[in-house]
Design an enzyme around this catalytic site. Structure first.
Site, PDB file in Angstrom:
ATOM      1  N   HIS A  29       0.826  -1.208   0.000  1.00  0.00           N
ATOM      2  CA  HIS A  29       0.000   0.000   0.000  1.00  0.00           C
ATOM      3  C   HIS A  29       0.862   1.260   0.000  1.00  0.00           C
ATOM      4  O   HIS A  29       0.664   2.171  -0.811  1.00  0.00           O
ATOM      5  CB  HIS A  29      -0.902  -0.034   1.239  1.00  0.00           C
ATOM      6  CG  HIS A  29      -1.761   1.173   1.437  1.00  0.00           C
ATOM      7  ND1 HIS A  29      -3.094   1.203   1.106  1.00  0.00           N
ATOM      8  CD2 HIS A  29      -1.487   2.406   1.973  1.00  0.00           C
ATOM      9  CE1 HIS A  29      -3.604   2.390   1.412  1.00  0.00           C
ATOM     10  NE2 HIS A  29      -2.646   3.138   1.941  1.00  0.00           N
ATOM     11  N   GLU A  30       1.841   1.307   0.902  1.00  0.00           N
ATOM     12  CA  GLU A  30       2.689   2.501   0.996  1.00  0.00           C
ATOM     13  C   GLU A  30       3.595   2.638  -0.227  1.00  0.00           C
ATOM     14  O   GLU A  30       3.897   3.758  -0.664  1.00  0.00           O
ATOM     15  CB  GLU A  30       3.520   2.468   2.283  1.00  0.00           C
ATOM     16  CG  GLU A  30       2.703   2.432   3.568  1.00  0.00           C
ATOM     17  CD  GLU A  30       1.721   3.585   3.707  1.00  0.00           C
ATOM     18  OE1 GLU A  30       1.881   4.614   3.020  1.00  0.00           O
ATOM     19  OE2 GLU A  30       0.774   3.455   4.503  1.00  0.00           O
ATOM     20  N   HIS A  50       1.685   4.548  -2.749  1.00  0.00           N
ATOM     21  CA  HIS A  50       1.793   5.998  -2.547  1.00  0.00           C
ATOM     22  C   HIS A  50       3.146   6.516  -3.032  1.00  0.00           C
ATOM     23  O   HIS A  50       3.219   7.546  -3.718  1.00  0.00           O
ATOM     24  CB  HIS A  50       1.649   6.331  -1.064  1.00  0.00           C
ATOM     25  CG  HIS A  50       0.272   6.198  -0.518  1.00  0.00           C
ATOM     26  ND1 HIS A  50      -0.852   6.648  -1.167  1.00  0.00           N
ATOM     27  CD2 HIS A  50      -0.166   5.677   0.667  1.00  0.00           C
ATOM     28  CE1 HIS A  50      -1.915   6.415  -0.424  1.00  0.00           C
ATOM     29  NE2 HIS A  50      -1.533   5.814   0.687  1.00  0.00           N
TER      30      HIS A  50
END
Length: 229
Positions: free
Chosen positions: A106-107, A110
């Protein structure tokens, strides 16, 4: 790294594990978002941020699982670039149901330029344009938790993308990015962090339920783990 590469395999990115460094410093055992401690830790440990994906593993304040910088936040060689994740979110960790390694995925999304699937950009709802700036992710009013199959919070746009890595569902529920997200990551990195890439991009096929590895963009990954031993 195995989970990271497995989950990005069909979307044009791979990560080459350069090294893992264990840093024994008590001041970094608990880190807050956008804090002087974060800045101090990154300034001391960052390795060539222009060409290396820096990952910091420690305990985090405010019950956070992690955070990341976006490609456009700093010059590409700035030491602040990278992701910070909770050690308990790694595979086999203690942060059930977020302990299968999907926080790093997920990170990393980003870090490569993706917003949340429920992104509102300060408006009252994630149903409003522009959302996450990706056309093939159904609009989503708010983050989803658990694995609420059939959840539909934005009328007329189809079920919420609860299996997308950029939502907030349980690790066991997350399984995919979209083609549009893949293309956005490629564009963001090419524009803001071109030095990160070690392999030129190639066309990426439409993702399937079981991704198969494709050639594409490869980045070096450096892991810094904070310990008290």
């Amino acid at each position: 790294m195995a989970v990271l590469n497995q989950d990005f395999a069909a979307y044009g990115f791979s990560f080459d594990h350069a090294d893992t460094v264990y840093a024994n410093k008590s001041a970094w055992l608990m880190v807050g978002y956008d804090s002087p401690t974060e800045t101090d830790m990154k300034q001391a440990l960052a390795v060539d941020p222009a060409t290396t994906f820096n990952i910091y593993v420690t305990d985090l304040e405010e019950n956070l699982l992690g955070w990341a910088t976006f490609p456009s936040m700093y010059p590409e060689d700035d030491f602040m670039h990278g992701v910070v994740i909770l050690g308990g979110s790694l595979p086999g960790g203690t942060s059930v149901p977020y302990n299968l390694g999907k926080t790093l995925v997920h990170e990393a999304g980003h870090y490569l330029g993706l917003f949340h699937t429920f992104e509102s950009h300060g408006s009252s709802s994630g149903c409003n344009i522009p959302g996450d700036y990706v056309d093939d992710t159904p609009a989503e009013d708010s983050p989803a938790f658990g694995c609420p199959i059939g959840r539909d919070t934005c009328r007329g746009d189809g079920p919420d993308p609860i299996t997308n890595f950029m939502d907030y569902t349980d690790d066991s529920c997350m399984s995919l990015f979209t083609q549009g997200q893949s293309l956005r990551m490629m564009a963001e990195v090419a524009l803001y962090k071109p030095s990160l890439l070690m392999v030129a991009p190639t066309p990426v096929p439409e993702p399937t339920q079981k991704p198969t590895k494709t050639s594409g963009k490869t980045a070096k990954a450096m892991i810094s783990s904070i310990t008290n031993t």
